[in-house]
Scaffold this motif. Structure first.
Motif, PDB file in Angstrom:
ATOM      1  N   THR A  60       0.845  -1.193   0.000  1.00  0.00           N
ATOM      2  CA  THR A  60       0.000   0.000   0.000  1.00  0.00           C
ATOM      3  C   THR A  60       0.883   1.247   0.000  1.00  0.00           C
ATOM      4  OG1 THR A  60      -1.680  -1.181   1.307  1.00  0.00           O
ATOM      5  CG2 THR A  60      -1.854   1.225   1.175  1.00  0.00           C
ATOM      6  N   TRP A  62       1.748   5.281   0.129  1.00  0.00           N
ATOM      7  CA  TRP A  62       1.172   6.477   0.742  1.00  0.00           C
ATOM      8  C   TRP A  62       2.077   7.666   0.462  1.00  0.00           C
ATOM      9  CZ3 TRP A  62       3.925   9.081   4.572  1.00  0.00           C
ATOM     10  CH2 TRP A  62       4.981   8.372   5.177  1.00  0.00           C
ATOM     11  N   GLN A  63       1.462   8.844   0.432  1.00  0.00           N
ATOM     12  CA  GLN A  63       2.192  10.078   0.179  1.00  0.00           C
ATOM     13  C   GLN A  63       2.053  11.017   1.364  1.00  0.00           C
ATOM     14  OE1 GLN A  63       4.162  10.915  -2.545  1.00  0.00           O
ATOM     15  NE2 GLN A  63       3.908   8.745  -3.066  1.00  0.00           N
ATOM     16  N   ARG A  64       3.144  11.696   1.665  1.00  0.00           N
ATOM     17  CA  ARG A  64       3.131  12.657   2.764  1.00  0.00           C
ATOM     18  C   ARG A  64       2.656  14.009   2.255  1.00  0.00           C
ATOM     19  NH1 ARG A  64       7.059  15.984   4.789  1.00  0.00           N
ATOM     20  NH2 ARG A  64       6.902  16.484   7.021  1.00  0.00           N
ATOM     21  N   GLY A  74       7.037   9.888   0.910  1.00  0.00           N
ATOM     22  CA  GLY A  74       6.015   8.970   1.399  1.00  0.00           C
ATOM     23  C   GLY A  74       6.638   7.612   1.619  1.00  0.00           C
ATOM     24  N   SER A  93      10.069   3.946   4.037  1.00  0.00           N
ATOM     25  CA  SER A  93       9.584   5.304   3.797  1.00  0.00           C
ATOM     26  C   SER A  93      10.760   6.217   3.508  1.00  0.00           C
ATOM     27  CB  SER A  93       8.797   5.833   4.997  1.00  0.00           C
ATOM     28  OG  SER A  93       9.622   5.912   6.145  1.00  0.00           O
ATOM     29  N   ASN A 284       2.130   8.603   7.632  1.00  0.00           N
ATOM     30  CA  ASN A 284       0.858   7.895   7.567  1.00  0.00           C
ATOM     31  C   ASN A 284       0.653   7.130   8.871  1.00  0.00           C
ATOM     32  OD1 ASN A 284      -1.163   5.965   7.155  1.00  0.00           O
ATOM     33  ND2 ASN A 284      -0.676   5.730   4.991  1.00  0.00           N
TER      34      ASN A 284
END
Length: 299
Positions: A60, A62-64, A74, A93, A284
């Motif tokens: 999965t 995710w972006q910061r 991310g 990350s 995240n």
């Protein structure tokens, strides 16, 4: 923390890329090994889990969200729920941004700038069997006005097995001794002090090594040590898993496992540096809290 002369920006960028590439490679190798272990489970434990398929990692991204920098970065969560591993996560990350004023006071190298770049791998394994020891491993590279490596590995057995403790520490000691005569003594003592539930007055597990702010003045040597910590874990932990994953367990042992997971959860929510760093820098929450077990209990 000592520091070599400031490196040109181009060198710093190359080092960042190399660190990120290594953490990504190590994640892929760990995930591949854990999936192979999932396919090996046979016998009584496989029978009791007849309706639980061999696990596979789910990825999965995710972006910061941080408008203060062009690329806040991310990560990629890699989490598996399976037959041997009730939950295991191997997350990588790469993030950049600016620390809050208060948090910056706790971080080296922020005297002139609040900017940071950080990349790392975080692994937490919660096996299904109480006889297979839970484990944690993390390695990271952080750049502010200074730069350093950190990380370590520790074992958190539910059912104590002295050969596991001996072999786990022996593997880490061999790696440490290759890189520094005093590394094992320093980092094993640091782990004993760090992985400790002060409010309970008890250790989280049987220790391992923990190091932070590693900047010897030789970036290549520090990077090599950090790589070897990851490779050592990749070698020793799967061996411990395979040693015990065929051993039947009782419901009493399962109940004690959930109780010990509660203690593990307390440490990660109250003391863990990675949890605090991730939440303070806008990571995240699902990725930051990946370390928590799927089930736990308290008295």
């Amino acid at each position: 923390m000592s520091s070599e002369s400031p490196a040109p920006d181009s060198v710093v960028e190359q080092r960042k890329q190399r660190a990120e590439a290594w953490f990504t490679e190590l994640r892929d190798r760990l995930c591949g090994e854990f999936e192979r272990i999932e396919d090996e489970l046979v016998g009584i434990n496989a029978a009791r889990l007849a309706y639980t398929p061999a696990g596979r990692f789910q990825y999965t991204p995710w972006q910061r969200d941080d408008s203060s920098v062009a690329d806040p970065g991310g990560g990629l969560m890699a989490v598996m729920h399976g037959r041997v591993f009730e939950k295991v996560g191997v997350n990588v990350s790469t993030v950049a941004g600016h620390f809050s004023e208060n948090f910056a006071q706790e971080i080296p190298g922020t005297e002139a700038t609040s900017g940071f770049w950080a990349c790392g791998l975080s692994l937490v394994a919660h096996p299904r069997s109480p006889h297979v020891p839970p484990a944690h491993m993390n390695t990271r590279h952080i750049v502010t006005g200074k730069h350093w490596f950190g990380g370590g590995a520790d074992l958190n057995p539910i059912v104590a097995h002295e050969p596991d403790t001996r072999d786990f520490h022996a593997a880490l000691k061999e790696t440490c001794d290759t890189h520094g005569d005093d590394y094992y003594d320093r980092y094993a003592a640091w782990a004993d002090d760090y992985f400790y539930n002060k409010h309970r007055g008890e250790p989280r597990g049987i220790g391992g090594i923990f190091y932070d702010y590693l900047d010897s003045g030789d970036w290549e040597a520090d990077f090599a040590f950090t790589r070897d910590v990851g490779l050592t874990f990749l070698d020793i932990f799967p061996r411990l898993v395979r040693r015990h994953m065929f051993t039947p367990w009782t419901e009493k042992e399962r109940a004690y496992q959930l109780f010990r997971r509660g203690r593990y959860t307390e440490f990660n929510l109250v003391y863990d540096r990675g949890t605090r760093f991730g939440l303070q820098t806008g990571g995240n929450p699902d990725a930051v809290l990946m370390s928590l077990p799927p089930l736990a209990s308290w008295p």
